[in-house]
Scaffold this active site. Sequence first.
Site, mmCIF file in Angstrom:
data_model
loop_
_atom_site.group_PDB
_atom_site.id
_atom_site.type_symbol
_atom_site.label_atom_id
_atom_site.label_comp_id
_atom_site.label_asym_id
_atom_site.label_seq_id
_atom_site.Cartn_x
_atom_site.Cartn_y
_atom_site.Cartn_z
ATOM 1 N N ARG A 39 42.514 16.310 54.289
ATOM 2 C CA ARG A 39 41.424 17.314 55.099
ATOM 3 C C ARG A 39 40.183 16.399 55.456
ATOM 4 O O ARG A 39 39.394 17.202 56.239
ATOM 5 C CB ARG A 39 41.236 18.458 54.196
ATOM 6 C CG ARG A 39 40.338 18.181 52.867
ATOM 7 C CD ARG A 39 40.095 19.214 52.011
ATOM 8 N NE ARG A 39 39.657 19.302 50.611
ATOM 9 C CZ ARG A 39 39.867 18.557 49.670
ATOM 10 N NH1 ARG A 39 41.180 18.184 49.681
ATOM 11 N NH2 ARG A 39 39.171 18.571 48.572
ATOM 12 N N CYS A 139 17.571 35.114 53.664
ATOM 13 C CA CYS A 139 17.991 33.767 53.204
ATOM 14 C C CYS A 139 19.157 34.129 52.112
ATOM 15 O O CYS A 139 19.427 35.245 51.880
ATOM 16 C CB CYS A 139 16.714 33.127 52.451
ATOM 17 S SG CYS A 139 16.394 33.670 50.920
ATOM 18 N N CYS A 154 38.049 23.767 45.599
ATOM 19 C CA CYS A 154 39.315 23.230 46.274
ATOM 20 C C CYS A 154 40.266 22.483 45.285
ATOM 21 O O CYS A 154 40.980 21.881 45.691
ATOM 22 C CB CYS A 154 38.521 22.312 47.483
ATOM 23 S SG CYS A 154 37.622 22.992 48.388
ATOM 24 N N CYS A 216 11.810 33.592 50.308
ATOM 25 C CA CYS A 216 11.519 33.773 51.854
ATOM 26 C C CYS A 216 10.458 35.061 51.824
ATOM 27 O O CYS A 216 10.102 35.291 53.106
ATOM 28 C CB CYS A 216 12.688 34.037 52.767
ATOM 29 S SG CYS A 216 13.660 35.669 52.573
#
Lengths: 312, 67
Positions: A39, A139, A154, A216
């Site tokens: 990939r 955020c 993965c 934030c």
Amino acid sequence: MIIGAGALGTGSAEMLVRAGIGKITIADRDYVEWSNLQRQQLYTEEEAEQRIPKAVAAKKRLTAINSEVEICCHVMDVSVEEMERLVEGVDLILDASDNFDIRMIINDISQKYQIPWIYSACVGSYGISYTILPGETPCLNCLLEKVPMGGITCDTVGIISPAVQMVLSFQISEALKILVEDRLHLRNKLISFDLWENHQSSINVDKIKREDCPSCGAERSYPYLSFSNQTKTAVLCGRDTVQIRPSQPIDRDLESLDKALSRQLGKVSRNPYLLSFSTAEHRLVIFKDGRVLIHGTKSIPEAKSLYHRYLG
Amino acid sequence: MILTVNGDQVEVPNTVKTIAELLQHFELNNKVVIVEKNAEILEKEKHAETLISDKDKIELVHFVGGG
């Protein structure tokens, strides 16, 4: 700037370099391995054979694609200090990392320097992306409230390439809109999909923006830029081992972890206090309180890389 | 009870009465999940008290880390 040069990082870098972006910075701590080639589109068998650092291999291929783009690649384990240095003059940060430790740092840096960033991730056939604009959107800390404890990665459940490409399409379309300053056309929605289950969802999360968010909100402290909230690592003297300790003690569910890992890796041994398994060259021991020992290396970047690969 | 979850019709047992129980039913209770019910996003604090009923349209988005 792209953080990570794995599946998402190689794909986004190639799209942007082919598009003729002026300058691009890419940072990654890892080297090319055979399992990446399915990939990670900038790398070759020769680079896996020679274990070339991803940042070096990426730069070589990207320069061959478009020599007019200024490409700065760093073989680097990016944490707060490195990020503070790299971010100077950056217009946009693309998340191509594989863990939430670094994403929370990206998120705080983005808020501190008012630089937009695009969260993107994928695993299996599932993908997700959200564009974060400081001062406008919620955020990542508003959305998550806490760092999610890993689970599937993965390397434990796999990833199909179309899921990578789909996330990239969402991420880079948004990146192009930001770079050409067409913010009116930004998606402004959290998008997720599962290509195998044929699901897609797109939701407006504006309401989740928190006034009291420490990253934030009005009174912000950028918690993930402080030492106490970082994952700690230490080389254990004379033992060819690195210890990784999460910033806060966590209660790891060893039973589910056992299930997830043994599907992919075969033999996993477990007692009530810890779980251990071996890869070709390393052995990982995971304690219930979240600490992990990585045997077979003295390198902190290599240990962190293995930690996030198997534990998220 | 029949719900539409991420676009698919799903039957869930009647013992599942709240959003929090629905997340448990789908084994998503340990994950960070954003929930939208009938096009309205729900704050995390409301998951335990928000009731679900037949024909509700639910979107569940969970965060993953791979890349």
